[in-house]
Design an enzyme around this catalytic site. Structure first.
Site, short mmCIF file in Angstrom:
data_model
loop_
_atom_site.label_atom_id
_atom_site.label_comp_id
_atom_site.label_asym_id
_atom_site.label_seq_id
_atom_site.Cartn_x
_atom_site.Cartn_y
_atom_site.Cartn_z
N GLU A 231 -5.35 -3.41 38.73
CA GLU A 231 -6.09 -4.59 37.62
C GLU A 231 -6.85 -5.10 38.81
OE1 GLU A 231 -2.72 -7.09 41.18
OE2 GLU A 231 -1.96 -6.01 39.15
N CYS A 232 -6.86 -6.39 37.86
CA CYS A 232 -8.24 -7.21 38.05
C CYS A 232 -9.65 -6.64 38.75
CB CYS A 232 -7.93 -8.25 39.04
SG CYS A 232 -9.19 -9.88 39.93
N GLY A 233 -9.98 -7.07 40.03
CA GLY A 233 -10.91 -6.28 40.71
C GLY A 233 -10.96 -5.04 40.51
N LEU A 235 -10.05 -2.22 37.60
CA LEU A 235 -10.67 -2.33 36.52
C LEU A 235 -12.14 -2.95 36.60
CD1 LEU A 235 -7.96 -4.10 34.62
CD2 LEU A 235 -8.43 -1.56 34.74
#
Length: 290
Positions: A231-233, A235
Site C-alpha cells: 500500500e501507498c509507498g 506500491l
C-alpha cells in the site's frame, strides 16, 4: 470528504458509542471559546462531547479566563490546558509528518511530549471517561495466512507505516514476521509472503534503486507466485520507477507503471477491495478487539 460526515471522526465515535474529547486551539481566544463549544454540541447532538482539552494556551492568566468562560456558558468539563511550547512542535514535510522510523530522536521527543501532557492534563479522568465506551461486538473477517507461515515485512527508514493491531493479528494467528530492510538487505529471506507498508520511498530513492539485487529477487519471487500486499509507498516501490523532481530511480518493476511525485497532492480517497478467487488465503473471523 463527505459533506454528510460519514467518514469523519464524529461518525466513528457514534458508531463505537465512544465519548469525545475536543482538543481546541485557543490561540487568541477567550470568550469566543463558548460559542465554539456550544456549536459543536448543537451541530450533532448524537456525538457525546465529554470533555475539552485547551491547547496552545498562552499562560496561567489565559487559562484562567478560558476556564471561567467555559464554566459560565457550558457544562463541558475541562480535562486540562496544554501551554504553547516549542517542545510540543513536531516537524512536518510533504504529505505529513516525519515518521518515527526515520528519526532517531523520535522516542526521546515522544517522552518529552508525554511529560508535558501528563503535568497539564488530568490523565486519570481522561481514562475514566474513555472507559465509558462499550466494548464493540464486532467480528471482522480478515485474510490471514495459515499458522506457521513466514511473512517478510519492510521495516526500515523507507517503510514503516503499519498498524500495530495488524501485525499483532498476524502474530496471534501463528505467523512469523520477518523484518526486511529494503535499503540494506541483499536478498529476500525464504518466506511465504511479503508485506510492504507505506512510507517515504522517494526520500531514499537512490538507495532503494542501488539495491538492485533485492529488487530483482523480490520481482522474481512475486512473478513466481509469492503473495504480496502493498500500500501507498509500498506500491510505489513495486512500480517500474520512481521519480521526484529531477531524481529518478528504478524500482522492483512488477507493476507496469511509473510512480511520479507531484508538487502537490492530486487528491485522496477511499478504495473498496473485493476478494476474488485469486486471493492467496481465505478470510477467517477475528474478534474485535483482537
Amino acid at each position: 470528504m463527505d459533506v454528510e460526515g460519514s467518514n469523519s471522526n464524529a461518525a466513528l465515535a457514534k458508531l463505537l458509542q465512544a465519548p469525545v474529547i475536543l482538543v481546541l486551539d485557543t490561540t487568541g481566544m477567550t470568550r469566543g471559546i463558548a460559542p465554539l463549544i456550544l456549536g459543536y454540541q448543537a451541530f450533532d447532538p448524537e456525538v457525546n462531547i465529554a470533555g475539552i482539552i485547551l491547547n496552545k494556551v498562552g499562560g496561567p492568566r489565559h487559562e484562567g479566563k478560558l476556564r471561567e468562560v467555559i464554566a459560565r456558558y457550558t457544562e463541558v468539563p475541562v480535562m486540562g490546558a496544554v501551554y504553547k511550547s516549542e517542545q510540543m512542535a513536531i516537524t512536518e514535510r510533504h504529505l505529513g509528518l516525519v515518521p518515527g522510523n526515520e528519526a532517531a530522536e523520535a522516542e526521546a521527543r515522544i517522552e518529552a511530549v508525554a511529560r508535558i501532557v501528563a503535568t497539564q492534563v488530568d490523565i486519570d479522568r481522561l481514562l475514566r471517561i474513555a472507559d465509558q465506551a462499550p466494548t464493540p461486538s464486532v467480528v471482522a473477517r480478515v485474510p490471514v495466512p495459515p499458522c506457521g507461515s513466514r511473512i517478510a515485512y519492510a521495516h526500515d527508514r523507507a517503510f514503516g507505516f503499519y498498524y500495530q493491531e495488524d501485525l499483532d493479528t498476524l502474530l496471534d494467528a501463528g505467523v512469523e514476521l520477518v523484518p526486511l530492510n529494503t535499503l540494506e538487505d541483499a536478498r529476500l529471506p525464504e518466506v511465504d509472503g511479503l508485506l510492504l507498508g507505506g512510507g517515504f520511498p522517494e526520500v531514499f530513492l537512490e538507495t532503494l534503486a542501488a539495491n538492485a539485487g533485492l529488487r530483482a529477487d523480490i520481482a522474481r519471487r512475486i512473478e513466481a507466485g509469492m503473495p504480496v500486499y502493498a500500500e501507498c509507498g509500498g506500491l510505489m516501490y513495486l512500480a517500474r520507477s520512481l521519480r521526484w523532481g529531477e531524481r529518478r530511480g528504478e524500482m522492483v518493476g512488477v507493476l507496469p507503471g511509473d510512480a511520479v511525485m507531484g508538487e502537490r497532492p492530486v487528491g485522496r480517497g477511499y478504495a473498496e477491495l473485493r476478494e476474488t478467487e485469486a486471493a492467496p488465503w481465505m478470510p477467517r473471523p477475528i474478534p474485535f478487539p483482537p
